[in-house]
Design a protein around this motif. Structure first.
Motif, mmCIF file in Angstrom:
data_model
loop_
_atom_site.group_PDB
_atom_site.id
_atom_site.type_symbol
_atom_site.label_atom_id
_atom_site.label_comp_id
_atom_site.label_asym_id
_atom_site.label_seq_id
_atom_site.Cartn_x
_atom_site.Cartn_y
_atom_site.Cartn_z
ATOM 1 N N GLY A 6 -10.700 -41.093 30.213
ATOM 2 C CA GLY A 6 -11.876 -41.073 31.071
ATOM 3 C C GLY A 6 -11.634 -41.576 32.476
ATOM 4 O O GLY A 6 -12.559 -41.617 33.286
ATOM 5 N N VAL A 7 -10.382 -41.967 32.794
ATOM 6 C CA VAL A 7 -10.055 -42.497 34.122
ATOM 7 C C VAL A 7 -9.167 -41.509 34.858
ATOM 8 O O VAL A 7 -8.197 -40.983 34.288
ATOM 9 C CB VAL A 7 -9.342 -43.861 34.013
ATOM 10 C CG1 VAL A 7 -8.855 -44.328 35.375
ATOM 11 C CG2 VAL A 7 -10.289 -44.891 33.417
ATOM 12 N N ASP A 8 -9.481 -41.246 36.106
ATOM 13 C CA ASP A 8 -8.690 -40.346 36.945
ATOM 14 C C ASP A 8 -7.358 -41.006 37.286
ATOM 15 O O ASP A 8 -7.325 -42.087 37.875
ATOM 16 C CB ASP A 8 -9.460 -40.022 38.227
ATOM 17 C CG ASP A 8 -8.715 -39.037 39.120
ATOM 18 O OD1 ASP A 8 -7.655 -38.533 38.710
ATOM 19 O OD2 ASP A 8 -9.208 -38.770 40.240
ATOM 20 N N ALA A 9 -6.253 -40.365 36.902
ATOM 21 C CA ALA A 9 -4.919 -40.942 37.125
ATOM 22 C C ALA A 9 -4.569 -41.031 38.601
ATOM 23 O O ALA A 9 -3.684 -41.797 38.987
ATOM 24 C CB ALA A 9 -3.861 -40.102 36.399
ATOM 25 N N GLY A 10 -5.260 -40.280 39.462
ATOM 26 C CA GLY A 10 -4.925 -40.266 40.881
ATOM 27 C C GLY A 10 -5.622 -41.327 41.710
ATOM 28 O O GLY A 10 -5.455 -41.369 42.932
ATOM 29 N N SER B 225 0.433 -55.854 34.230
ATOM 30 C CA SER B 225 -0.541 -54.779 34.065
ATOM 31 C C SER B 225 -0.052 -53.515 34.756
ATOM 32 O O SER B 225 0.855 -53.561 35.592
ATOM 33 C CB SER B 225 -1.903 -55.198 34.633
ATOM 34 O OG SER B 225 -1.835 -55.368 36.036
ATOM 35 N N ASN B 226 -0.668 -52.400 34.391
ATOM 36 C CA ASN B 226 -0.282 -51.115 34.973
ATOM 37 C C ASN B 226 -1.538 -50.290 35.211
ATOM 38 O O ASN B 226 -2.356 -50.110 34.309
ATOM 39 C CB ASN B 226 0.679 -50.372 34.036
ATOM 40 C CG ASN B 226 1.341 -49.199 34.727
ATOM 41 O OD1 ASN B 226 1.423 -49.143 35.956
ATOM 42 N ND2 ASN B 226 1.807 -48.243 33.941
ATOM 43 N N LYS B 227 -1.688 -49.788 36.417
ATOM 44 C CA LYS B 227 -2.904 -49.088 36.846
ATOM 45 C C LYS B 227 -3.201 -47.874 35.968
ATOM 46 O O LYS B 227 -2.331 -47.066 35.662
ATOM 47 C CB LYS B 227 -2.750 -48.625 38.297
ATOM 48 C CG LYS B 227 -3.912 -47.783 38.829
ATOM 49 C CD LYS B 227 -3.637 -47.295 40.220
ATOM 50 C CE LYS B 227 -2.557 -46.243 40.269
ATOM 51 N NZ LYS B 227 -3.022 -44.930 39.759
ATOM 52 N N GLY B 228 -4.471 -47.790 35.556
ATOM 53 C CA GLY B 228 -4.941 -46.599 34.864
ATOM 54 C C GLY B 228 -4.446 -46.425 33.440
ATOM 55 O O GLY B 228 -4.635 -45.360 32.853
ATOM 56 N N THR B 229 -3.821 -47.463 32.862
ATOM 57 C CA THR B 229 -3.305 -47.372 31.490
ATOM 58 C C THR B 229 -4.046 -48.362 30.589
ATOM 59 O O THR B 229 -4.917 -49.107 31.045
ATOM 60 C CB THR B 229 -1.803 -47.684 31.449
ATOM 61 O OG1 THR B 229 -1.597 -49.075 31.764
ATOM 62 C CG2 THR B 229 -1.044 -46.831 32.449
ATOM 63 N N LEU B 230 -3.683 -48.361 29.303
ATOM 64 C CA LEU B 230 -4.272 -49.327 28.387
ATOM 65 C C LEU B 230 -4.016 -50.759 28.844
ATOM 66 O O LEU B 230 -4.796 -51.658 28.555
ATOM 67 C CB LEU B 230 -3.718 -49.125 26.972
ATOM 68 C CG LEU B 230 -4.119 -47.825 26.255
ATOM 69 C CD1 LEU B 230 -3.444 -47.751 24.897
ATOM 70 C CD2 LEU B 230 -5.633 -47.719 26.112
#
Length: 471
Positions: free
Chosen positions: A52-56, A70-75
């Protein structure tokens, strides 16, 4: 006995997910297996995108993610942030005696663990909600919002259990340390070999096609891309920290049960290891995270919010469209990266204010951890007495041992905290790969794992050493 506050968590602790301690001896190879499995699960979660999150979407937090693995847009969007923050809050409350807790009491320690879990899950929900409300993921429908929230809470619980799995004795060390080390290692490798921005692939390609000058490749750029000076500084910081790990004051001790048996009790310069930097980094990162999220959502609209952001953290948009701090407390606890970042800092003294704040908080957290972690002179004196040890020339009593330890431990602790703060700060100023705090943490963690592996291996090969090693 536990105070009234911790007693609240007694019934809650019964329903919280928990990893049981092993009822049998876990072999060295089995511990290696579980540690590797935990690391693999973590690395997989850093690559699975949030549904549900835009990877861009643009990453607003950059290098600060290294501290929280942490890592953007991941679990792993939140990383270990909620766990570290929950531990920091509770430890500060215990250290300031606002919460009564005797860490030598098994019941209090169990309640403290339950409270940490509840706080971790609660902070995971709060941070996830803050990310969503701030609009960081764009405009979302209600079902997608709930799905993202549940994904982040479930991942937070999994991370908490993975950390507990190692700490309970199934693996080696702690999951928090392992995840930080893995995150820093990923960042360093990407800074060196990324096809777009890596020093040795992207950077050299830029030199050949003329998009990067030799000066930028060596010194760095305004947007903080990897530089040759940063690479050299990364190696230098590794060497300096490893050297610092070996500096210690050694007090002669004898064993009362065996006359003639002499040894030495080491008081390391980095007595509380890298914990002060973890706490300071977590505190600064949370200030930055929450003020930026609030600014993104509300902005300085009314006179009330305007003054709030001016005091706590004001932001603006750079030429590239990214959000950057421009004032307030958050601005002064955000490290500039690289020589160019220091030179372009506004105001010009911002890097030195940041360095001063970092050093002060590292020293404060070092002293705080003495009592919370059971490393104070009184606790160490009691442990030496319980082990049958004494200092030659002094009667076998806890009081004189404590007085001698009090001459060294507080001073060494503060000095160690100041040194790690200075190293972390100047490492950022030179643009090290993985951030100064990240490098400092990873080197300390690697050194701890080396010592832990040697102890485990010795205990496996020579069972008679177990009593000496305290196992």
């Amino acid at each position: 006995m536990a105070g009234r506050f911790l007693s609240i968590f007694k019934p809650i602790g019964r329903i919280l997910p928990e990893i049981k301690k092993p009822t049998r001896k876990v072999s060295f190879n089995e511990k290696i297996f579980w540690t590797a499995l935990v690391l693999i699960i973590f690395l997989v979660m850093t690559e699975i995108p949030l549904y549900g999150v835009d990877a861009g979407l643009q990453d607003q937090f950059g290098q600060l993610r290294v501290i929280f693995a942490s890592n953007k847009g991941t679990l792993m969007e939140l990383g270990i942030g909620p766990i570290v923050t929950a531990g920091l809050i509770l430890q500060l409350l215990v250290g300031s005696s606002m919460i009564k807790c005797d860490m030598s009491n098994p019941e209090d320690r169990s309640l403290f663990t339950s409270a940490s879990k509840v706080f971790s899950i609660g902070l995971t929900a709060v941070q996830a909600g803050a990310y969503i409300i701030s609009g960081m993921y764009g405009t979302l429908t209600l079902p997608i919002t709930l799905i993202i929230l549940l994904q982040l809470i479930a991942t937070g619980i999994i991370v908490m259990l993975l950390d507990e799995l190692l700490q309970k004795g199934w693996g080696l060390g702690s999951g928090i340390s392992l995840f930080i080390m893995a995150g820093v290692a990923q960042n360093i490798l990407w800074s060196m070999f990324s096809p777009q921005t890596g020093l040795f692939i992207g950077g050299l390609s830029g030199l050949l096609n003329g998009s990067t000058t030799a000066f930028e490749w060596i010194v760095g750029t305004a947007n903080g891309l990897p530089s040759l000076i940063g690479f050299i500084a990364t190696i230098a910081v590794f060497i300096i920290i490893i050297y610092m790990q070996g500096i210690r004051v050694e007090l002669p001790i004898t064993y009362a049960g065996y006359k003639g048996f002499r040894s030495r009790y080491p008081i390391k310069l980095l007595y509380v290891s890298n914990l002060p930097v973890i706490f300071a980094g977590a505190l600064f990162a949370n200030v930055f995270f929450f003020t930026q999220l609030l600014w993104t959502r509300f902005g300085p609209g009314s006179s009330v919010t305007k003054w709030f952001f001016i005091i706590f953290g004001n932001y603006g948009h750079s030429d590239t469209g990214s959000i950057q701090s421009i004032g307030g407390i958050a601005h002064y606890v955000s490290p500039p990266h690289g020589i160019i970042g220091v030179a372009n800092a506004t105001p010009i003294y911002q890097p030195w204010v940041y360095l001063g704040i970092l050093v002060v908080f590292c020293a404060i957290f070092s002293l705080t951890w003495l009592e919370i972690g059971g490393l104070g002179p009184n606790k160490v004196a009691q442990q030496l007495m319980d082990s049958g040890m004494q200092i030659p020339g002094y009667r076998r009593s806890e009081k004189p041992i404590e007085q001698i330890l009090r001459r060294y431990i507080p001073a060494v602790t503060v000095l160690g905290g100041v040194i790690v703060g200075l190293i972390a700060g100047f490492a950022d100023f030179l643009g090290v790969f993985g951030s100064g705090t990240g490098i400092l943490l990873s080197v300390g963690i690697i050194y701890q794992y080396y010592e832990l592996l040697m102890r485990e291996r010795a205990a496996e090969m020579f069972p008679a050493f177990k009593s000496i090693l305290g196992e």
